[in-house]
Design a protein around this motif. Structure first.
Motif, PDB file in Angstrom:
ATOM      1  N   SER A 128      27.377  35.240  73.804  1.00 31.50           N
ATOM      2  CA  SER A 128      28.729  35.690  73.438  1.00 31.50           C
ATOM      3  C   SER A 128      28.901  37.198  73.633  1.00 31.50           C
ATOM      4  O   SER A 128      29.977  37.733  73.390  1.00 31.50           O
ATOM      5  CB  SER A 128      29.029  35.309  71.989  1.00 31.50           C
ATOM      6  OG  SER A 128      28.271  36.108  71.115  1.00 31.50           O
ATOM      7  N   LEU A 129      27.833  37.894  74.064  1.00 34.38           N
ATOM      8  CA  LEU A 129      27.897  39.350  74.215  1.00 34.38           C
ATOM      9  C   LEU A 129      27.417  39.774  75.601  1.00 34.38           C
ATOM     10  O   LEU A 129      26.487  39.179  76.149  1.00 34.38           O
ATOM     11  CB  LEU A 129      27.014  40.031  73.154  1.00 34.38           C
ATOM     12  CG  LEU A 129      27.369  39.779  71.686  1.00 34.38           C
ATOM     13  CD1 LEU A 129      26.315  40.380  70.773  1.00 34.38           C
ATOM     14  CD2 LEU A 129      28.748  40.328  71.342  1.00 34.38           C
ATOM     15  N   VAL A 130      28.049  40.807  76.150  1.00 34.53           N
ATOM     16  CA  VAL A 130      27.600  41.392  77.416  1.00 34.53           C
ATOM     17  C   VAL A 130      27.555  42.913  77.268  1.00 34.53           C
ATOM     18  O   VAL A 130      28.112  43.472  76.316  1.00 34.53           O
ATOM     19  CB  VAL A 130      28.526  41.008  78.608  1.00 34.53           C
ATOM     20  CG1 VAL A 130      28.486  39.511  78.884  1.00 34.53           C
ATOM     21  CG2 VAL A 130      29.964  41.469  78.382  1.00 34.53           C
ATOM     22  N   ILE A 131      26.871  43.550  78.213  1.00 33.51           N
ATOM     23  CA  ILE A 131      26.813  45.014  78.210  1.00 33.51           C
ATOM     24  C   ILE A 131      27.599  45.537  79.410  1.00 33.51           C
ATOM     25  O   ILE A 131      27.380  45.080  80.540  1.00 33.51           O
ATOM     26  CB  ILE A 131      25.349  45.501  78.263  1.00 33.51           C
ATOM     27  CG1 ILE A 131      24.617  45.114  76.957  1.00 33.51           C
ATOM     28  CG2 ILE A 131      25.279  47.021  78.491  1.00 33.51           C
ATOM     29  CD1 ILE A 131      23.111  45.354  76.979  1.00 33.51           C
ATOM     30  N   VAL A 132      28.532  46.467  79.164  1.00 33.44           N
ATOM     31  CA  VAL A 132      29.218  47.125  80.282  1.00 33.44           C
ATOM     32  C   VAL A 132      28.570  48.493  80.507  1.00 33.44           C
ATOM     33  O   VAL A 132      28.167  49.165  79.563  1.00 33.44           O
ATOM     34  CB  VAL A 132      30.747  47.302  80.079  1.00 33.44           C
ATOM     35  CG1 VAL A 132      31.474  45.991  80.125  1.00 33.44           C
ATOM     36  CG2 VAL A 132      31.068  48.031  78.804  1.00 33.44           C
TER      37      VAL A 132
ATOM     38  N   GLY B 161      41.253  39.656  77.443  1.00 32.61           N
ATOM     39  CA  GLY B 161      40.294  38.616  77.786  1.00 32.61           C
ATOM     40  C   GLY B 161      40.378  37.508  76.756  1.00 32.61           C
ATOM     41  O   GLY B 161      40.968  37.670  75.681  1.00 32.61           O
ATOM     42  N   LYS B 162      39.794  36.370  77.119  1.00 27.67           N
ATOM     43  CA  LYS B 162      39.786  35.215  76.230  1.00 27.67           C
ATOM     44  C   LYS B 162      38.336  34.915  75.887  1.00 27.67           C
ATOM     45  O   LYS B 162      37.495  34.783  76.797  1.00 27.67           O
ATOM     46  CB  LYS B 162      40.395  34.036  76.989  1.00 27.67           C
ATOM     47  CG  LYS B 162      41.058  33.011  76.133  1.00 27.67           C
ATOM     48  CD  LYS B 162      41.785  32.048  77.051  1.00 27.67           C
ATOM     49  CE  LYS B 162      42.368  30.919  76.283  1.00 27.67           C
ATOM     50  NZ  LYS B 162      43.186  30.075  77.150  1.00 27.67           N
ATOM     51  N   THR B 163      38.027  34.835  74.596  1.00 27.69           N
ATOM     52  CA  THR B 163      36.659  34.518  74.176  1.00 27.69           C
ATOM     53  C   THR B 163      36.419  33.014  74.321  1.00 27.69           C
ATOM     54  O   THR B 163      37.372  32.255  74.562  1.00 27.69           O
ATOM     55  CB  THR B 163      36.436  34.900  72.694  1.00 27.69           C
ATOM     56  OG1 THR B 163      37.311  34.094  71.898  1.00 27.69           O
ATOM     57  CG2 THR B 163      36.721  36.378  72.449  1.00 27.69           C
ATOM     58  N   ALA B 164      35.187  32.595  74.115  1.00 32.36           N
ATOM     59  CA  ALA B 164      34.850  31.160  74.192  1.00 32.36           C
ATOM     60  C   ALA B 164      35.661  30.348  73.180  1.00 32.36           C
ATOM     61  O   ALA B 164      35.982  29.181  73.425  1.00 32.36           O
ATOM     62  CB  ALA B 164      33.349  30.963  73.968  1.00 32.36           C
ATOM     63  N   ASP B 165      36.043  30.965  72.046  1.00 32.58           N
ATOM     64  CA  ASP B 165      36.866  30.253  71.039  1.00 32.58           C
ATOM     65  C   ASP B 165      38.351  30.309  71.371  1.00 32.58           C
ATOM     66  O   ASP B 165      39.174  29.873  70.571  1.00 32.58           O
ATOM     67  CB  ASP B 165      36.737  30.869  69.625  1.00 32.58           C
ATOM     68  CG  ASP B 165      35.371  31.379  69.287  1.00 32.58           C
ATOM     69  OD1 ASP B 165      34.413  30.873  69.891  1.00 32.58           O
ATOM     70  OD2 ASP B 165      35.278  32.279  68.418  1.00 32.58           O
TER      71      ASP B 165
ATOM     72  N   LYS C  89      32.152  41.950  73.501  1.00 35.16           N
ATOM     73  CA  LYS C  89      32.265  40.488  73.475  1.00 35.16           C
ATOM     74  C   LYS C  89      32.490  39.968  74.884  1.00 35.16           C
ATOM     75  O   LYS C  89      33.250  40.563  75.659  1.00 35.16           O
ATOM     76  CB  LYS C  89      33.425  40.069  72.575  1.00 35.16           C
ATOM     77  CG  LYS C  89      33.164  40.361  71.119  1.00 35.16           C
ATOM     78  CD  LYS C  89      34.364  39.974  70.267  1.00 35.16           C
ATOM     79  CE  LYS C  89      34.128  40.408  68.828  1.00 35.16           C
ATOM     80  NZ  LYS C  89      35.384  40.471  68.079  1.00 35.16           N
ATOM     81  N   SER C  90      31.841  38.878  75.202  1.00 34.89           N
ATOM     82  CA  SER C  90      32.015  38.252  76.508  1.00 34.89           C
ATOM     83  C   SER C  90      33.370  37.528  76.542  1.00 34.89           C
ATOM     84  O   SER C  90      33.706  36.795  75.619  1.00 34.89           O
ATOM     85  CB  SER C  90      30.870  37.263  76.722  1.00 34.89           C
ATOM     86  OG  SER C  90      31.089  36.544  77.899  1.00 34.89           O
ATOM     87  N   VAL C  91      34.130  37.781  77.589  1.00 32.96           N
ATOM     88  CA  VAL C  91      35.445  37.131  77.721  1.00 32.96           C
ATOM     89  C   VAL C  91      35.654  36.688  79.162  1.00 32.96           C
ATOM     90  O   VAL C  91      34.978  37.173  80.072  1.00 32.96           O
ATOM     91  CB  VAL C  91      36.609  38.107  77.367  1.00 32.96           C
ATOM     92  CG1 VAL C  91      36.602  38.464  75.903  1.00 32.96           C
ATOM     93  CG2 VAL C  91      36.607  39.343  78.249  1.00 32.96           C
ATOM     94  N   SER C  92      36.595  35.780  79.343  1.00 30.74           N
ATOM     95  CA  SER C  92      37.091  35.610  80.704  1.00 30.74           C
ATOM     96  C   SER C  92      38.394  36.402  80.760  1.00 30.74           C
ATOM     97  O   SER C  92      39.279  36.267  79.897  1.00 30.74           O
ATOM     98  CB  SER C  92      37.280  34.136  81.062  1.00 30.74           C
ATOM     99  OG  SER C  92      38.134  33.543  80.149  1.00 30.74           O
TER     100      SER C  92
END
Ligand code: TMP
Length: 235
Positions: A22-26, A181-185, A82-85
């Motif tokens: 659910s997390l990424v690094i920029v 962005g949209k999270t997994a939820d 937070k990871s999003v699309s």
């Protein structure tokens, strides 16, 4: 948080996986482009400034009740988010005529609007990020009607928050571009960045440009403008 393989490289940032899905690094770069990548260059120190400014402002926005992707600043150039699309819409708010608005509608730069404007571009490099309206965005299934209403509300609220914030620091917020962005939820949150790359900042007294227009238009003093904005931020 373990930094794992790179999953994406954009014009100004790289994105890496972590051990938490659910997390990424920029990771912010000094690379600068304009006109859909036609003009290329480097703005020395930009990555550090954009990372720190973006994080500072996202935290203010979050405090005002608008969810953002910000989790934790990890280093000068790296932030855990937070990871999003990404919703493929560039959401642009304007307070003063400039840039493409002035060009499209034949209005001199600097004309102050009675009300802010809100516009969307389709985030698609192959098509050159064309301007579209909310009906087009729904037809293209870029977002639902409800999501567009929420994004519009957030964008105009972010404008009010930032206008006041920068005004107190001697800077006029002319316009800016944000992305959501949209999270997994399925939650819509503010993502991407807020920086001199993505905002037009004019000195309140002199009107001097303190943003990426100095690079786009070959005005010189690009690095100085970015570091001046960092000083104004209080960093
Ligand atoms: P524009 O006047 O060129 O349409 O730009 C409006 C705002 O959006 C300005 O603050 C700069 C920002 N912007 C981006 O962040 N990315 C882009 O690719 C473009 C064209 C503009």
């Amino acid at each position: 948080m373990e930094k794992r393989e790179q999953i994406y490289e954009g014009k100004a940032k790289k994105v890496f996986k972590t051990d938490d899905p659910s997390l990424v690094i920029v990771d912010y770069k000094d690379d600068a482009t304009a006109f859909n990548g036609l003009k290329k260059g480097t703005i020395s120190g930009k990555g550090v400034i954009n990372n720190q400014m973006s994080n500072f402002i996202m935290q203010i926005i979050e405090k005002e009740g608008i969810p953002t992707h910000f989790v934790k600043e990890l280093s000068e150039r790296e932030t855990l988010v937070k990871s999003v699309s990404i919703v493929p819409l560039e959401v642009i708010v304007r307070n003063i005529a400039a840039g493409s608005f002035s060009k499209h509608y034949g209005v001199e730069e600097g004309v102050v609007f009675d009300e802010p404007t809100l516009e969307f571009s389709y985030k698609n490099d192959d098509l050159g990020d064309p301007l579209l309206n909310s009906y087009h965005a729904i037809a293209l299934k870029l977002a639902t009607k409800e999501e567009i209403a929420l994004i519009s509300d957030y964008a105009l609220r972010i404008n009010e928050i930032m206008k006041k914030f920068w005004d107190e620091r001697g800077v006029t917020l002319v316009d800016f571009k944000i992305e959501f962005g949209k999270t997994a939820d399925g939650e819509i949150i503010l993502a991407d960045e807020i920086s001199p790359d993505t905002c037009r900042f004019w000195d309140k007294k002199t009107g001097e440009k303190l943003d990426k227009d100095r690079f786009r238009r070959d005005l010189g003093g690009v690095e100085d403008a970015y570091s001046e904005m960092m000083t104004r931020l209080g960093k």
